[in-house]
Design a protein around this motif. Sequence first.
Motif, short mmCIF file in Angstrom:
data_model
loop_
_atom_site.label_atom_id
_atom_site.label_comp_id
_atom_site.label_asym_id
_atom_site.label_seq_id
_atom_site.Cartn_x
_atom_site.Cartn_y
_atom_site.Cartn_z
N ALA A 164 0.84 -1.21 0.00
CA ALA A 164 0.00 0.00 0.00
C ALA A 164 0.87 1.25 0.00
N LEU A 165 0.33 2.31 -0.60
CA LEU A 165 1.01 3.59 -0.72
C LEU A 165 0.08 4.72 -0.32
N GLU A 166 0.69 5.83 0.10
CA GLU A 166 -0.04 7.09 0.20
C GLU A 166 0.35 7.93 -1.01
N PRO A 167 -0.59 8.26 -1.89
CA PRO A 167 -0.24 9.01 -3.11
C PRO A 167 0.49 10.30 -2.77
N LEU A 168 1.54 10.58 -3.55
CA LEU A 168 2.36 11.76 -3.26
C LEU A 168 2.34 12.73 -4.43
N SER A 169 2.52 12.22 -5.65
CA SER A 169 2.33 13.09 -6.80
C SER A 169 1.93 12.25 -8.01
N GLY A 170 1.36 12.92 -9.01
CA GLY A 170 0.81 12.22 -10.16
C GLY A 170 -0.57 11.66 -9.86
N GLN A 171 -1.26 12.25 -8.89
CA GLN A 171 -2.57 11.70 -8.49
C GLN A 171 -3.58 11.67 -9.63
N GLY A 172 -3.52 12.69 -10.50
CA GLY A 172 -4.44 12.73 -11.63
C GLY A 172 -4.24 11.55 -12.56
N ILE A 173 -2.96 11.19 -12.76
CA ILE A 173 -2.64 10.04 -13.61
C ILE A 173 -3.15 8.76 -12.96
N MET A 196 -7.13 4.29 -12.73
CA MET A 196 -8.06 3.53 -11.90
C MET A 196 -9.52 3.81 -12.27
N LYS A 197 -9.73 4.76 -13.19
CA LYS A 197 -11.08 5.21 -13.51
C LYS A 197 -11.83 5.59 -12.23
N ALA A 198 -11.13 6.35 -11.37
CA ALA A 198 -11.71 6.75 -10.08
C ALA A 198 -11.94 8.25 -10.05
N LYS A 199 -13.01 8.65 -9.42
CA LYS A 199 -13.34 10.08 -9.34
C LYS A 199 -12.56 10.78 -8.24
N THR A 200 -12.21 10.02 -7.19
CA THR A 200 -11.47 10.61 -6.07
C THR A 200 -10.23 9.77 -5.77
N LEU A 201 -9.43 10.27 -4.83
CA LEU A 201 -8.22 9.55 -4.43
C LEU A 201 -8.51 8.45 -3.41
N HIS A 202 -9.75 8.41 -2.94
CA HIS A 202 -10.09 7.52 -1.84
C HIS A 202 -9.66 6.07 -2.10
N LYS A 203 -8.77 5.54 -1.25
CA LYS A 203 -8.35 4.13 -1.28
C LYS A 203 -7.76 3.71 -2.63
N ILE A 204 -7.21 4.65 -3.37
CA ILE A 204 -6.81 4.36 -4.74
C ILE A 204 -5.55 3.50 -4.82
N THR A 205 -4.73 3.53 -3.78
CA THR A 205 -3.49 2.74 -3.77
C THR A 205 -3.37 1.87 -2.52
N SER A 206 -4.51 1.57 -1.88
CA SER A 206 -4.48 0.83 -0.62
C SER A 206 -4.71 -0.65 -0.83
N GLY A 207 -3.73 -1.30 -1.46
CA GLY A 207 -3.78 -2.74 -1.72
C GLY A 207 -2.77 -3.05 -2.80
N PRO A 208 -2.18 -4.26 -2.76
CA PRO A 208 -1.07 -4.58 -3.66
C PRO A 208 -1.47 -4.64 -5.13
N GLY A 209 -2.72 -5.05 -5.41
CA GLY A 209 -3.16 -5.11 -6.80
C GLY A 209 -3.53 -3.74 -7.32
N LYS A 210 -4.05 -2.90 -6.44
CA LYS A 210 -4.49 -1.57 -6.85
C LYS A 210 -3.32 -0.64 -7.12
N LEU A 211 -2.30 -0.69 -6.25
CA LEU A 211 -1.21 0.27 -6.42
C LEU A 211 -0.43 0.02 -7.71
#
Length: 194
Positions: free
Chosen positions: A100-109, A114-129
């Motif tokens: 898991a990661l806490e997004p630091l930069s390149g969040q828009g990318i 992820m086809k996600a509207k927000t940053l919520h939980k976007i990198t909180s899991g090994p498959g997602k990050l």
Amino acid sequence: MKLSSSFYQRQNVVQIAQELIGKVLVTNVNERLTCGIIVETEAYSFKERGCHAYKGMTTRNQVMFEAGGVSYVYLCYGIHHLFNVVTNREGKADAVLIRALEPLSGQGIMQERMKAKTLHKITSGPGKLTKALGINRSHNGIDLGDDEIWIEEGKTQVAKKNILATPRIGIDYAGEDALLPWRFTLKGSEWVSK
DNA sequence: TACGTGATCACG
DNA sequence: GTGATCACGTAA
């Protein structure tokens, strides 16, 4: 400042997994820079049953047997790409899974991938990050000293008292080795996997 | 709680 | 060749 190969080539993979908390994982895939603070890791050693290399070298795990400082990426459950850093000396197949990661930069990318509207939980899991950072199996075996995927020092050092050790996730098949407290998380982080 | 998904591995 | 398995994520 990229971590040097001597960081990865030490023998104690559990210590390395712990020290990676707070460091920064950076990818530059398709000319798009993304990075995040590592908040969750797991250590795997060829000496225990939880590790892909426990029974020896196969076509899948062969990069784990290289000297530390390269990536090990494999496909899990037919869907998810999981990213590990190989550690220890050549022939000693240890690795650390980045969970898991806490997004630091390149969040828009990341959101776009992820086809996600927000940053919520976007990198909180090994498959997602891996998806958010553009990592896939084509990156298996690449050198973390090169310019596509690497890990840097974080801005501040994380104190050991702020790192939690718990059993690893999803390895019931490993018997009693599944109980080893080899999963490390940043205390209080909202970005740790569920 | 259940299941999609496809590469991989251990059999023959 | 073939079948069981799997370091997950989402929906329900």
